[in-house]
Design a protein around this motif. Sequence first.
Motif, PDB file in Angstrom:
ATOM      1  N   PRO A 149       0.798  -1.222   0.000  1.00  0.00           N
ATOM      2  CA  PRO A 149       0.000   0.000   0.000  1.00  0.00           C
ATOM      3  C   PRO A 149       0.839   1.284   0.000  1.00  0.00           C
ATOM      4  O   PRO A 149       0.351   2.330  -0.437  1.00  0.00           O
ATOM      5  N   THR A 150       2.081   1.209   0.457  1.00  0.00           N
ATOM      6  CA  THR A 150       2.942   2.398   0.435  1.00  0.00           C
ATOM      7  C   THR A 150       3.238   2.812  -1.001  1.00  0.00           C
ATOM      8  O   THR A 150       3.294   3.997  -1.313  1.00  0.00           O
ATOM      9  N   ILE A 151       3.418   1.836  -1.885  1.00  0.00           N
ATOM     10  CA  ILE A 151       3.678   2.132  -3.297  1.00  0.00           C
ATOM     11  C   ILE A 151       2.357   2.460  -3.999  1.00  0.00           C
ATOM     12  O   ILE A 151       2.266   3.426  -4.744  1.00  0.00           O
ATOM     13  N   GLY A 152       1.331   1.644  -3.781  1.00  0.00           N
ATOM     14  CA  GLY A 152      -0.007   1.912  -4.333  1.00  0.00           C
ATOM     15  C   GLY A 152      -0.136   1.734  -5.837  1.00  0.00           C
ATOM     16  O   GLY A 152      -0.827   2.513  -6.499  1.00  0.00           O
ATOM     17  N   ILE A 153       0.475   0.701  -6.376  1.00  0.00           N
ATOM     18  CA  ILE A 153       0.368   0.453  -7.820  1.00  0.00           C
ATOM     19  C   ILE A 153      -1.071   0.113  -8.179  1.00  0.00           C
ATOM     20  O   ILE A 153      -1.720  -0.685  -7.513  1.00  0.00           O
ATOM     21  N   GLU A 154      -1.555   0.727  -9.236  1.00  0.00           N
ATOM     22  CA  GLU A 154      -2.917   0.486  -9.727  1.00  0.00           C
ATOM     23  C   GLU A 154      -2.854  -0.579 -10.824  1.00  0.00           C
ATOM     24  O   GLU A 154      -2.900  -0.280 -12.013  1.00  0.00           O
ATOM     25  N   TRP A 155      -2.727  -1.839 -10.404  1.00  0.00           N
ATOM     26  CA  TRP A 155      -2.661  -2.956 -11.351  1.00  0.00           C
ATOM     27  C   TRP A 155      -4.017  -3.120 -12.033  1.00  0.00           C
ATOM     28  O   TRP A 155      -5.058  -3.089 -11.362  1.00  0.00           O
ATOM     29  N   PRO A 156      -4.055  -3.340 -13.337  1.00  0.00           N
ATOM     30  CA  PRO A 156      -5.324  -3.536 -14.048  1.00  0.00           C
ATOM     31  C   PRO A 156      -5.791  -4.995 -13.950  1.00  0.00           C
ATOM     32  O   PRO A 156      -5.895  -5.704 -14.962  1.00  0.00           O
ATOM     33  N   LEU A 157      -6.086  -5.445 -12.744  1.00  0.00           N
ATOM     34  CA  LEU A 157      -6.473  -6.839 -12.528  1.00  0.00           C
ATOM     35  C   LEU A 157      -7.791  -7.135 -13.242  1.00  0.00           C
ATOM     36  O   LEU A 157      -8.772  -6.403 -13.082  1.00  0.00           O
ATOM     37  N   VAL A 158      -7.810  -8.204 -14.007  1.00  0.00           N
ATOM     38  CA  VAL A 158      -9.002  -8.590 -14.751  1.00  0.00           C
ATOM     39  C   VAL A 158     -10.047  -9.117 -13.766  1.00  0.00           C
ATOM     40  O   VAL A 158      -9.762 -10.013 -12.966  1.00  0.00           O
ATOM     41  N   ASP A 159     -11.227  -8.526 -13.790  1.00  0.00           N
ATOM     42  CA  ASP A 159     -12.343  -8.896 -12.910  1.00  0.00           C
ATOM     43  C   ASP A 159     -11.960  -8.834 -11.427  1.00  0.00           C
ATOM     44  O   ASP A 159     -12.546  -9.536 -10.599  1.00  0.00           O
ATOM     45  N   ASP A 160     -10.983  -8.014 -11.079  1.00  0.00           N
ATOM     46  CA  ASP A 160     -10.507  -7.850  -9.698  1.00  0.00           C
ATOM     47  C   ASP A 160     -10.092  -9.172  -9.046  1.00  0.00           C
ATOM     48  O   ASP A 160     -10.181  -9.335  -7.832  1.00  0.00           O
ATOM     49  N   VAL A 161      -9.661 -10.128  -9.867  1.00  0.00           N
ATOM     50  CA  VAL A 161      -9.181 -11.419  -9.366  1.00  0.00           C
ATOM     51  C   VAL A 161      -7.707 -11.273  -8.998  1.00  0.00           C
ATOM     52  O   VAL A 161      -6.922 -10.711  -9.771  1.00  0.00           O
ATOM     53  N   ALA A 162      -7.346 -11.778  -7.825  1.00  0.00           N
ATOM     54  CA  ALA A 162      -5.946 -11.708  -7.389  1.00  0.00           C
ATOM     55  C   ALA A 162      -5.045 -12.402  -8.408  1.00  0.00           C
ATOM     56  O   ALA A 162      -5.422 -13.432  -8.979  1.00  0.00           O
ATOM     57  N   PRO A 163      -3.855 -11.861  -8.634  1.00  0.00           N
ATOM     58  CA  PRO A 163      -2.953 -12.474  -9.618  1.00  0.00           C
ATOM     59  C   PRO A 163      -2.357 -13.782  -9.111  1.00  0.00           C
ATOM     60  O   PRO A 163      -2.360 -14.066  -7.914  1.00  0.00           O
TER      61      PRO A 163
END
Length: 181
Positions: A149-163
């Motif tokens: 959370p300190t970095i806060g990367i906005e990953w474009p996760l498909v359907d908000d599924v964890a990678p």
Amino acid sequence: MKFINTSIPEVKIIEPQVFGDERGFFMETFRTSLFNENCGKREFVQENHSKSAHGILRGLHYQTQNTQGKLVRVTKGEVFDVAVDMRKDSATFGQWVGVLLSAENKRQLWVPEGFAHGFYVTSDEAEFVYKCTDYYNPNGDVSVKWDDPTIGIEWPLVDDVAPILSAKDAGGVSFMDAPKF
């Protein structure tokens, strides 16, 4: 070749000039003189090629010994590629840049030494090729948590599924605990 600035001055997007016709295409992917002029003089000593399936996230990786700069590109599929500034004396310390790289857009990203790097596969699969300025050294390998959370990367996760992560990446360290440059 076009060198595009990002919000972190040392990280560059590189767009090749592509010549195409009904037979296919041709593009120059690297020229030492142009690279050195726009990114600083470097010597590349190793090139790697990986293949990953949809939803896999690799990173955020860097080495504290044999620190590597990486020139990255995708030859099949698409990824969201990220560089995080780990240089504590930098004006952009802790900031990140994210870029979509694909076989279609043919863009490359220059990730200099002192940055953590990672990518997330957004297509069915992706093949990822990168040149390195130093050799891989497992003794200096660091993995920072992809979702710190300190970095806060906005990953474009498909359907908000964890990678999908490797064991090493699942056990990554926090940004606060990670070694800095």
